[in-house]
Design a protein around this motif. Structure first.
Motif, PDB file in Angstrom:
ATOM      1  N   ALA A 227       0.839  -1.197   0.000  1.00  0.00           N
ATOM      2  CA  ALA A 227       0.000   0.000   0.000  1.00  0.00           C
ATOM      3  C   ALA A 227       0.876   1.249   0.000  1.00  0.00           C
ATOM      4  N   ALA A 228       0.515   2.221  -0.841  1.00  0.00           N
ATOM      5  CA  ALA A 228       1.275   3.467  -0.906  1.00  0.00           C
ATOM      6  C   ALA A 228       1.011   4.315   0.333  1.00  0.00           C
ATOM      7  N   ALA A 229       2.058   4.895   0.873  1.00  0.00           N
ATOM      8  CA  ALA A 229       1.932   5.738   2.062  1.00  0.00           C
ATOM      9  C   ALA A 229       2.188   7.179   1.673  1.00  0.00           C
ATOM     10  N   GLY A 230       1.198   8.021   1.845  1.00  0.00           N
ATOM     11  CA  GLY A 230       1.347   9.421   1.490  1.00  0.00           C
ATOM     12  C   GLY A 230       2.179  10.176   2.505  1.00  0.00           C
ATOM     13  N   PRO A 231       2.637  11.387   2.161  1.00  0.00           N
ATOM     14  CA  PRO A 231       3.454  12.170   3.108  1.00  0.00           C
ATOM     15  C   PRO A 231       2.635  12.619   4.311  1.00  0.00           C
ATOM     16  N   VAL A 232       3.278  12.639   5.442  1.00  0.00           N
ATOM     17  CA  VAL A 232       2.640  13.084   6.679  1.00  0.00           C
ATOM     18  C   VAL A 232       3.387  14.314   7.175  1.00  0.00           C
ATOM     19  N   LYS A 233       2.694  15.409   7.345  1.00  0.00           N
ATOM     20  CA  LYS A 233       3.323  16.642   7.798  1.00  0.00           C
ATOM     21  C   LYS A 233       3.518  16.595   9.299  1.00  0.00           C
ATOM     22  N   LEU A 234       4.750  16.774   9.735  1.00  0.00           N
ATOM     23  CA  LEU A 234       5.065  16.752  11.165  1.00  0.00           C
ATOM     24  C   LEU A 234       5.090  18.158  11.740  1.00  0.00           C
ATOM     25  N   TRP A 235       4.687  18.268  12.998  1.00  0.00           N
ATOM     26  CA  TRP A 235       4.742  19.524  13.750  1.00  0.00           C
ATOM     27  C   TRP A 235       4.150  20.714  12.978  1.00  0.00           C
ATOM     28  N   PRO A 236       2.914  20.640  12.604  1.00  0.00           N
ATOM     29  CA  PRO A 236       2.309  21.738  11.825  1.00  0.00           C
ATOM     30  C   PRO A 236       2.331  23.079  12.538  1.00  0.00           C
ATOM     31  N   GLY A 237       2.443  23.048  13.859  1.00  0.00           N
ATOM     32  CA  GLY A 237       2.468  24.302  14.604  1.00  0.00           C
ATOM     33  C   GLY A 237       3.850  24.870  14.814  1.00  0.00           C
ATOM     34  N   LEU A 238       4.875  24.222  14.227  1.00  0.00           N
ATOM     35  CA  LEU A 238       6.246  24.690  14.422  1.00  0.00           C
ATOM     36  C   LEU A 238       6.447  26.047  13.776  1.00  0.00           C
ATOM     37  N   ARG A 239       7.058  26.948  14.501  1.00  0.00           N
ATOM     38  CA  ARG A 239       7.304  28.297  13.978  1.00  0.00           C
ATOM     39  C   ARG A 239       8.410  28.257  12.936  1.00  0.00           C
ATOM     40  N   PRO A 240       8.145  28.759  11.724  1.00  0.00           N
ATOM     41  CA  PRO A 240       9.176  28.733  10.668  1.00  0.00           C
ATOM     42  C   PRO A 240      10.378  29.595  11.036  1.00  0.00           C
ATOM     43  N   ALA A 241      11.556  29.157  10.618  1.00  0.00           N
ATOM     44  CA  ALA A 241      12.769  29.942  10.850  1.00  0.00           C
ATOM     45  C   ALA A 241      12.726  31.203  10.000  1.00  0.00           C
ATOM     46  N   ALA A 242      13.165  32.306  10.568  1.00  0.00           N
ATOM     47  CA  ALA A 242      13.141  33.586   9.865  1.00  0.00           C
ATOM     48  C   ALA A 242      14.401  33.846   9.054  1.00  0.00           C
ATOM     49  N   SER A 243      15.465  33.069   9.304  1.00  0.00           N
ATOM     50  CA  SER A 243      16.729  33.273   8.599  1.00  0.00           C
ATOM     51  C   SER A 243      17.440  31.934   8.480  1.00  0.00           C
ATOM     52  N   PRO A 244      18.358  31.805   7.498  1.00  0.00           N
ATOM     53  CA  PRO A 244      19.071  30.533   7.343  1.00  0.00           C
ATOM     54  C   PRO A 244      19.989  30.248   8.523  1.00  0.00           C
ATOM     55  N   ALA A 245      20.293  28.961   8.721  1.00  0.00           N
ATOM     56  CA  ALA A 245      21.143  28.570   9.847  1.00  0.00           C
ATOM     57  C   ALA A 245      22.550  29.138   9.701  1.00  0.00           C
TER      58      ALA A 245
END
Length: 261
Positions: A40-58
């Protein structure tokens, strides 16, 4: 130069094999046969949807470089008529912080003197130049490589002609085991710190930035190594020799480096 981050890609492959048979004396009338159950094909699962996006590169990473080469003319806008030795020497003069007496690549200056006629060409750090259209303007561009002494690194450069001037559109220094031209992409292969693996970095032309940009970084298992075809190169670093044009995906060999990144 910041260390590259290896790209880790997980690929899920589902295959269905269809077999057909022609009629035979055994009475097989042909048709489709099942190849067994399919996972069975497994679709992508989005992890931590509430994670705050980084504002600048590492950390900073130069995905594109662009610089007009000063002091080097392009006769008739023909990049094949430009002396590669002059091109590299122009870079040495333009960047004293890198190539001066206290620069990281200070020994490159003396070694470049050996590239001139009558000198010890075996000590010349400049590799054979290659010509191919990487920018998509229908004209050949110049790809150069030269060893960066006293380190084990190799400088890889790409030049094009714009408004009668020579313009550097790619500049990358790294420990390199090979360089490939695949279509309009330039691919660098570098040793990894684990035996049997290598980094493979792809650069492609970006019309918006007018430069070759970093597009993919892979961390690959190579086993006992892979070898590609070698494109045509000008027979020497002298522009007086008749150049040849590569027309197929290719792999010019670059002097191997002893250590990793």
């Amino acid at each position: 130069m910041p260390a590259r981050r290896p790209a880790r890609t997980a690929l899920a492959v589902t295959a269905v094999v269809l077999l057909s048979a022609t009629a035979s004396a055994c009475g097989d009338t042909g048709g489709l046969r099942g190849a067994g159950s399919t996972p069975a094909a497994a679709g992508p699962v989005k992890l931590w949807p509430g994670l705050r996006p980084a504002a600048s590169p590492a950390y900073p990473y130069d995905v594109a470089t662009r610089e007009t080469v000063k002091g080097v003319a392009v006769p008739g806008d023909d990049i094949r008529k430009v002396d590669p030795v002059d091109v590299v020497e122009a870079e040495l003069k333009a960047h004293p912080a890198d190539y001066g007496p206290k620069g990281t690549y200070h020994a490159t200056v003396d070694r470049m003197k050996e590239c001139r006629p009558g000198r010890d060409r075996a000590r010349c750090p400049l590799l054979e130049p290659y010509y191919r259209d990487l920018t998509g303007d229908g004209r050949p561009d110049l790809t150069l490589g030269f060893r960066l002494y006293p380190t084990n690194q190799t400088g890889v450069r790409v030049y094009t002609v714009e408004k009668h001037a020579l313009v550097q559109v790619l500049a990358d220094n790294d420990a390199i085991t090979g360089v490939e031209l695949a279509g309009r992409a330039l691919i660098e292969r570098s040793p990894a710190d684990i035996s049997g693996y290598e980094y493979r970095t792809t650069w492609v032309w970006d019309p918006g930035q007018r430069a070759m940009v970093f597009s993919r970084d892979e961390y690959l298992h190579i086993g006992d190594g892979r070898h590609g075809r070698t494109p045509s190169a000008s027979p020497s670093v002298s522009p007086s020799a008749p150049p040849e044009s590569p027309s197929a995906p290719s792999t010019p060999s670059v002097s191997p480096s002893a250590s990793g990144r």
